[in-house]
Write an enzyme that holds these catalytic residues in place. Structure first.
Site, PDB file in Angstrom:
ATOM      1  N   GLY A 128       0.664  -1.416   0.073  1.00 18.25           N
ATOM      2  CA  GLY A 128       0.063   0.221   0.163  1.00 18.25           C
ATOM      3  C   GLY A 128       0.401   1.503  -0.069  1.00 18.25           C
ATOM      4  O   GLY A 128       2.056   1.184   0.626  1.00 18.25           O
ATOM      5  N   CYS A 129       0.403   2.399  -0.370  1.00 17.54           N
ATOM      6  CA  CYS A 129       1.103   4.080  -0.431  1.00 17.54           C
ATOM      7  C   CYS A 129       1.290   4.249   0.870  1.00 17.54           C
ATOM      8  O   CYS A 129       2.701   4.651   1.164  1.00 17.54           O
ATOM      9  CB  CYS A 129      -0.043   4.519  -1.033  1.00 17.54           C
ATOM     10  SG  CYS A 129      -1.193   4.649  -0.194  1.00 17.54           S
ATOM     11  N   TYR A 130       0.747   4.274   1.984  1.00 12.95           N
ATOM     12  CA  TYR A 130       1.484   4.692   3.510  1.00 12.95           C
ATOM     13  C   TYR A 130       2.114   3.678   3.692  1.00 12.95           C
ATOM     14  O   TYR A 130       3.126   4.234   4.709  1.00 12.95           O
ATOM     15  CB  TYR A 130      -0.214   4.637   4.169  1.00 12.95           C
ATOM     16  CG  TYR A 130      -1.393   5.781   4.009  1.00 12.95           C
ATOM     17  CD1 TYR A 130      -0.850   7.159   4.221  1.00 12.95           C
ATOM     18  CD2 TYR A 130      -2.333   5.385   3.791  1.00 12.95           C
ATOM     19  CE1 TYR A 130      -1.751   8.108   4.217  1.00 12.95           C
ATOM     20  CE2 TYR A 130      -3.495   6.527   3.259  1.00 12.95           C
ATOM     21  CZ  TYR A 130      -2.811   7.707   3.373  1.00 12.95           C
ATOM     22  OH  TYR A 130      -4.121   8.821   3.193  1.00 12.95           O
TER      23      TYR A 130
ATOM     24  N   SER B 220       5.594   4.144   2.820  1.00 12.07           N
ATOM     25  CA  SER B 220       6.499   5.746   3.217  1.00 12.07           C
ATOM     26  C   SER B 220       6.519   5.005   4.584  1.00 12.07           C
ATOM     27  O   SER B 220       7.132   5.793   5.287  1.00 12.07           O
ATOM     28  CB  SER B 220       5.536   7.178   2.976  1.00 12.07           C
ATOM     29  OG  SER B 220       4.221   6.689   3.652  1.00 12.07           O
TER      30      SER B 220
END
Lengths: 346, 346, 346, 346
Positions: C149-151, C154
């Site tokens: 996932g994107c979160y 990061s």
């Protein structure tokens, strides 16, 4: 107190009207109808009004609404205000329609541009085009006011003094308008999806936008002859505001200051039109949050054209604010009641 | 009528104050000073006020200003209000300082964080920290009010009920705030250059922002013991608004509704704090244009933390609106005079 | 040439994948499927690719697609990749799934957070979590890669060196993330309607976002013990980018430069992770348009916490770029093929 | 490898040029000069290039620069490239000037519009106006190329086929352009301060913008007679992109498809001009990040006008990309080397 209801209250124009009416010192808000949110408190749909507007939204129930209202505002898609208008007028109430159904005097023009049958043509002669700076006297005694479109408001006010005085070649008028996205409403569409709009500008409705005949009708009235224009709206990445940049060839050699004087004279009694000093041109940021229309202009001696630039907040002077202004006039209130005050910056 | 002047009127906070005061029903605006625009009409500097504020900006000339003012507002860079304050108080006028010079009780803390000598330490005991929801009574009789910083306003209001009741482990408080760009003022810098800010978010002042000791002072007062926090501000691509997301570990097992009840009770008399119903969290858009602080929260049983989210308009509740609120209290006016009304949406 | 197909090509992540694959020197794009736009040329759906991608979108027809593909990418809502995966693997093709169906090792955790039955649990042991900086070797031989996932991308990259070395108290981790709106996809919703998002920031999914267990799984793996975190995502008014601000208490006294050295060492072979020099923190603008993850940090000696800030382009390193990176590794290509190059500024 | 230097590398156009050149497969970047950042690594000034461009910025030292360069790019305020050009040509190097100093053939026109003496008039006959789609052959053998302005690029490409074929009344041309803010550069000014630009649109330079004579020169060349136009630029709240909406009266009755065919024919060899199919109009979002100019048009039979809309990325096709395109042509490289690839969306 004027008792007011809003039909179609949960679109952006409707919600702005609710905000303005809820703090209007001479108005009591009595009914709010909506297709999608019936049964919810208005603040649930628009949380900025939490603590301000507790009215429960209801489905449209016109007889009940009319029983308690002095004035009804309709903020509906075109075609939906016709039947409502007939009932409101029969009940002896006043109507301010923020939609397009009563703006055009000619049934045929309406049907050509909106591709829809007009089912209340008998009311058209009673409808007044609600641009107070042009038709204030007629509005005073009207029971059915057709609130102007956002683009026409910005364009007609910008051109009125020139056309009234016959200073420009009406065959050369080009109106290039840039609007914030709230003008497209709260209905979902790919066109107004955040990532599609943000960081982009585009033209739309080129040579076919429905505000064109509305502008032509009013500009023709001012010029005293038939006016045909080019009009291009653009979708601009901002919430509110319309800027119209307008080009026309001057019929005689006139200086900027001469023309500005004519504008100041023309709008002497207009509380919401600010003719800017020479050297200053409007930006939408100057008017957002207010009912103002700011106008500036430049004479281009190289081309013989005058370039007029006007700015409004599309949801206020271009919709809800102008509707309140019309109601104020209809009910004998000072024209700026509930509308005074400058915009918010930045 | 309260006669009011603004020193440092042409920054964003100053201009917002001018806007609010110019339409305040109990205030007469008498003097506006500025370093950069002396000699110009205020509307030339802020054209949204064209037709509203014709006062000519002047350079700071305190004796003249004090002769005609009941209250002075200072919206100056830190270090510049100290000398002004002394004169204002000596002249028997009231002062609301929107800067940082009188917010911290301890001279040493001021000097450590601002790296500047405090030249009016004798006034600090007379200064009241102007967060009305916490210090309303003291403000009533104050002559020198230190208007809180924007971030502290959002954070202290969000945490006050929890700390007052001793419900969280104060060693675990993390305050992560996101601010619109107007908080950085109108002064030019690469940081606030359009293309540098737009379409980007970043943290700044990590572990070193000057609003930290201000928060710690007030939170310590509420908790009755020394509180040390982590605070990180972020620059967000929007004009106005602060959202603070705050994390703390609960000392006991409490449900969301229990905590919300405490908040509602704590803010029972606070007209501008809206404790949102369970399931609803604030967005800055709900409060922009208003003097509200909206607060929502979630209890996370997995981690034992409560997450509190608050939203304000940084220029209104975070600066100019709160300053007017303080003035209202100081002059015995209803606290929301000139500040009533919801925000503008969208 | 690797023959590649994309299932679910017309969402934002899918379209970004199409853009990257269409200019990838070792890839031939063979099939694009979509639910909504079957029969249209891809450029009609995404006009920026006019002249680049003429492939006609088709409805999902897996056998045909598999017959011509070496690798399949799925960019589908959760729950929809399970059946596809079984077929792809049976056909001996490789799969990179951009969705959530194969990210969590534990069926029960998936079902608890996604409230959906997992219908292909037998494939979970074969799925590799496709964060190359952590699991590069496993990806090399994988046939089924679950793109993160994107979160989580990061957050995990920002925390990995600290957890791997046991430097922070894992009970104190708070992850506060801010995402651009493209992360919410191209599907219409009021939440992503332009005027609702623009000029506002808000938290959502507080204490309940589905990326939480994904982060906890990977952070636990790195820490060698169960890690529970607080995670709050925020919707930020910009198209692209995620900034994560992460707080954790240090278990020992360490200087900023010491920790940065550990990070540099940890990411020595990671082409796309840029550990910034001391004094520099990432902004999303530094990475948008690239496959980078930029990381900076500050040690706060007052609180004993380290604050780590990371930035990615959510559609590239947070989705499509990482998927290409995974494909490169799976097919023995240099890891940055088709992904080299900095972002675009401003 | 072509050895290239950039003088004035740290403005937005310069930095975009550095980005493009740094990944250009046939270019070696050798020197970067700047007034403000000498001594710093380029990535310190533009952190998105961290890890890509380590060159230390230096003050302008032309002899040293020329010793190592095959081609020099100047991205300087007007008036500053004249002396540089003389030296570059004397040293036998090629120059692409992104500024205005060599765009106008007539010294007097330059001096009238720029209010500045031209100190290298002897070079004007050697300068080629670098719009490859119009002057490709001349560029091939040029040593001094005047890279067009951003607005002229968008307007001339949009009008060229019409003027070349004599299809419109050249006295009726109105060009209404909307630009993103990066066109105003990285220099600080209130005009480009975030909060002043964001959520607002305004016209500027009405009837007086310096790109007017540049457009008129090229349009006159195409029409074979003197053309005078109305041109109004607008500042639009977005980083990149120019949209030009252009109005002209048709001299004969022509259908949309006929005119589109002419356009397709005219741009048959132009890799970067995309003539859109009927019914499709450009948005800036379609081209941002690419070297494209997208063109669409509508024939308005009511008014007898054609409305042409074009879109470019002002920093690429409107500046740095076009400069690279010119360099490619001058050095015999394929015209799209280092420039291929679509834009980035959304």
């Amino acid at each position: 107190m004027v008792k007011a209801s809003v039909i179609g209250a949960t679109g952006y124009a409707g919600a702005e009207l609710v905000r303005l009416l809820s703090s209007h010192p001479a108005v009591q808000l009595v009914g709010l109808t909506t297709q999608s949110y019936a049964g919810q408190a208005f603040w649930e749909v628009y949380p900025h009004l939490y603590g301000y507007v507790d009215i429960i939204c209801r489905e449209q129930d016109l007889p009940a609404l009319l029983a308690e209202s002095d004035v009804v505002f309709t903020a509906l898609p075109h075609g939906h205000a016709m039947a409502v208008a007939r009932e409101v007028l029969q009940a002896g109430r006043a109507l301010v329609d923020l939609g397009a159904d009563f703006r055009l005097h000619e049934v045929q023009v309406y049907q050509d541009w909106y591709r829809l049958e007009h089912t209340a043509p008998e009311l058209l002669p009673r409808a007044v085009y609600g641009l107070p700076e042009i038709h204030r006297e007629k509005i005073r005694s009207a029971r059915l006011v057709a609130n102007p479109g956002c683009y026409p408001t910005s364009a007609i006010l910008a051109l009125a003094p020139l056309l009234k005085r016959g200073l420009v070649d009406t065959d050369t008028i080009v109106i290039d308008s840039k609007s914030g996205v709230s003008g497209a409403g709260r209905g979902l569409s790919l066109t107004t999806h955040y990532c599609e709009v943000n960081e982009s500008i585009k033209a739309y409705g080129v040579a076919s936008h429905r505000h064109t005949p509305e502008m032509e009708q009013e500009l023709s009235g001012l010029a005293g002859k038939r006016v045909v224009i080019s009009f291009t709206p653009h979708l601009t990445p901002m919430n509110r505001g319309i800027l119209s940049t307008i080009y026309a060839r001057l019929l005689m050699s006139l200086g900027q200051e001469e023309i500005l004087s004519l504008y100041r004279e023309f709008y002497r009694e207009a509380k919401f039109v600010r003719v800017l000093p020479a050297g200053m041109l409007p930006a939408t940021k100057m008017v957002v949050g207010s009912n103002h229309c700011d106008i500036g202009l430049v004479v281009d001696s190289r081309t013989g054209r005058v370039v007029v630039v006007s700015a409004i907040d599309n949801l206020i002077k271009g919709a809800a604010g102008q509707a309140v202004q019309n109601m104020n006039i209809m009910f004998g209130l000072p024209e700026d009641t509930g509308l005074a005050g400058p915009g918010m910056y930045p």
